[in-house]
Write a protein that holds these residues in place. Structure first.
Motif, PDB file in Angstrom:
ATOM      1  N   UNK A 145       0.837  -1.199   0.000  1.00 33.47           N
ATOM      2  CA  UNK A 145       0.000   0.000   0.000  1.00 33.47           C
ATOM      3  C   UNK A 145       0.874   1.251   0.000  1.00 33.47           C
ATOM      4  N   UNK A 146       0.457   2.242  -0.781  1.00 35.01           N
ATOM      5  CA  UNK A 146       1.102   3.547  -0.751  1.00 35.01           C
ATOM      6  C   UNK A 146       0.119   4.585  -0.229  1.00 35.01           C
ATOM      7  N   UNK A 147       0.649   5.571   0.480  1.00 36.55           N
ATOM      8  CA  UNK A 147      -0.180   6.659   1.016  1.00 36.55           C
ATOM      9  C   UNK A 147       0.596   7.962   0.898  1.00 36.55           C
ATOM     10  N   UNK A 148      -0.096   9.093   0.694  1.00 37.37           N
ATOM     11  CA  UNK A 148       0.594  10.386   0.551  1.00 37.37           C
ATOM     12  C   UNK A 148       1.421  10.738   1.788  1.00 37.37           C
ATOM     13  N   UNK A 189       9.037  13.970  -0.849  1.00 36.36           N
ATOM     14  CA  UNK A 189       8.657  13.929  -2.250  1.00 36.36           C
ATOM     15  C   UNK A 189       8.087  12.573  -2.641  1.00 36.36           C
ATOM     16  N   UNK A 190       8.349  11.558  -1.797  1.00 36.16           N
ATOM     17  CA  UNK A 190       7.877  10.204  -2.085  1.00 36.16           C
ATOM     18  C   UNK A 190       6.741   9.822  -1.128  1.00 36.16           C
TER      19      UNK A 190
END
Length: 388
Positions: free
Chosen positions: A198-201, A206-207
């Motif tokens: 999972x990715x989240x802001x 920057x990542x």
């Protein structure tokens, strides 16, 4: 003899026929082989029925580490709004132990916090969630214990939302199995715990945040779809896993187990092999000797030697009842060794209710057809783009 009495007698015969068809010819069955683990306590549960298929020290109250977060997640899902922005407090940002490294004042959606909670076991996420939903950590813990009482978890008590060791914070293998079975029926919970990546802001870099699920069972076992790891110096290794095969979902709990990955594979294999689903009723199937059909299907996990212990009886509805006016005519009640295991509504063949089921089935088939068409169009478009 009046018509209703004749019908009742016919149903008694039907009941006996069903029991006989389940039993088949008289046979001698072997009990399932015993199985052992390295765990202090363990349990296997069939998720849909809630039947505990295996238990060792199942009701012993002990530390459960981050398995606590199963309750944290389901309480948050049921009480919160996933789109809510949660502000991280100083207390949450400074929480010791496993972390997703939230910063003081940072804002993150409740949805993303839940992924950080369950995939990376973030204690900071647990604290932020608790303060947001409960107003304070203590307020949220009250909700956790309230839910435990509602679910009949008599060997469970929570003192915090993250599972760090605390006096009076405990559960049992059987209670965790029951909690997990309940939670997995929630689509949001089930989706989160089966997610591998999972990715989240990340507002400070920057990542994005990138979270990989700590639950190795998702990659080690065919059909694995959850649930949660746990460890503290006092609780030792704890694990809840789940898997689905042939339409059956099982969940396994081990507490204080130094070889948990291997034990879970072994326990899941044992459960699927020895307690497969037996289909006792099929939707729209005609009840022998009557003009009634089953309104829904019904399956139950049964060991081979239990097949001849299943009995089924019919309860006719009062014609003055609300359910009767809505089309239901009776209920088929299923029992195992005299204990109730399920109920299926009965309707007249060709009734409006059954036609509604047919219509719904056709609608679902059309929806699946549309999805398949969309997938095929997507593949064709990709192929076209490759050959341009």
């Amino acid at each position: 003899m009046n018509k209703q009495l004749k019908t009742m007698i016919a149903f008694i015969v039907i009941s006996l026929c069903i029991s006989s068809s389940l039993a088949g010819q008289t046979a001698v069955y072997a009990s399932p082989p015993s199985i052992g683990t390295n765990a202090y306590a363990s349990a296997i549960i069939d998720v849909q029925s809630g039947r505990i298929l295996y238990s060792s020290n199942g009701d012993v109250e002990t530390r459960i580490a981050s398995l606590t977060k199963i309750m944290t997640a389901i309480v948050a899902i049921e009480h919160g709004n996933l789109a809510d922005k949660v502000t991280v407090s100083r207390r949450a940002a400074g929480k010791e132990g496993s972390s997703i490294y939230l910063k003081l004042g940072e804002e993150m959606t409740l949805s993303n916090l839940l992924y950080g909670l369950m995939l990376r076991s973030g204690n900071d996420a647990a604290t932020a969630i608790a303060e947001h939903i409960g107003g304070s950590e203590a307020g949220f813990v009250f909700l956790m214990n309230q839910k435990a009482e509602e679910l009949g978890l008599t060997h469970t008590q929570f003192r915090n939302p993250h599972g760090l060791d605390a006096d009076g914070h405990y559960s049992s293998a059987n209670d965790l199995a029951k909690l997990t079975a309940y939670a997995l029926k929630n689509k949001i919970f089930a989706e989160i715990v089966k997610t591998k990546y999972k990715q989240a802001p990340n507002p400070y870099e920057k990542w994005n945040y990138t979270w990989r699920n700590k639950n190795k069972m998702l990659n080690m076992y065919e059909g694995a779809d959850g649930v949660k790891t746990g460890y503290t110096k006092k609780a030792f290794r704890c694990l809840v896993s789940s898997a689905t095969r042939n339409g059956q979902q099982l969940a396994v709990v081990t507490l204080n187990d130094g070889d948990d990955w291997r034990d879970h594979q072994k326990l899941l294999d044992w459960g699927f092999k020895h307690y497969p689903l037996s289909h006792l009723a099929e939707a729209k199937q005609l009840v022998p000797g009557s003009n009634l059909v089953y309104g829904t299907g019904f399956s139950y996990p049964l060991e081979e030697s239990e097949l001849d212990k299943v009995k089924a009886t019919v309860a006719l509805l009062d014609q003055r009842s609300v359910h009767y006016s809505l089309g239901e005519r009776g209920r088929m009640n299923f029992y195992l060794d005299g204990e109730p295991i399920g109920t299926v509504p009965l309707y007249e063949k060709g009734s409006a209710r059954i036609k509604m089921l047919d219509s719904r089935a056709a609608e679902e088939s059309f929806t699946q057809f549309q999805k398949l068409n969309q997938q095929q169009e997507g593949w064709l478009n990709k192929l076209k783009s490759w050959f341009k």
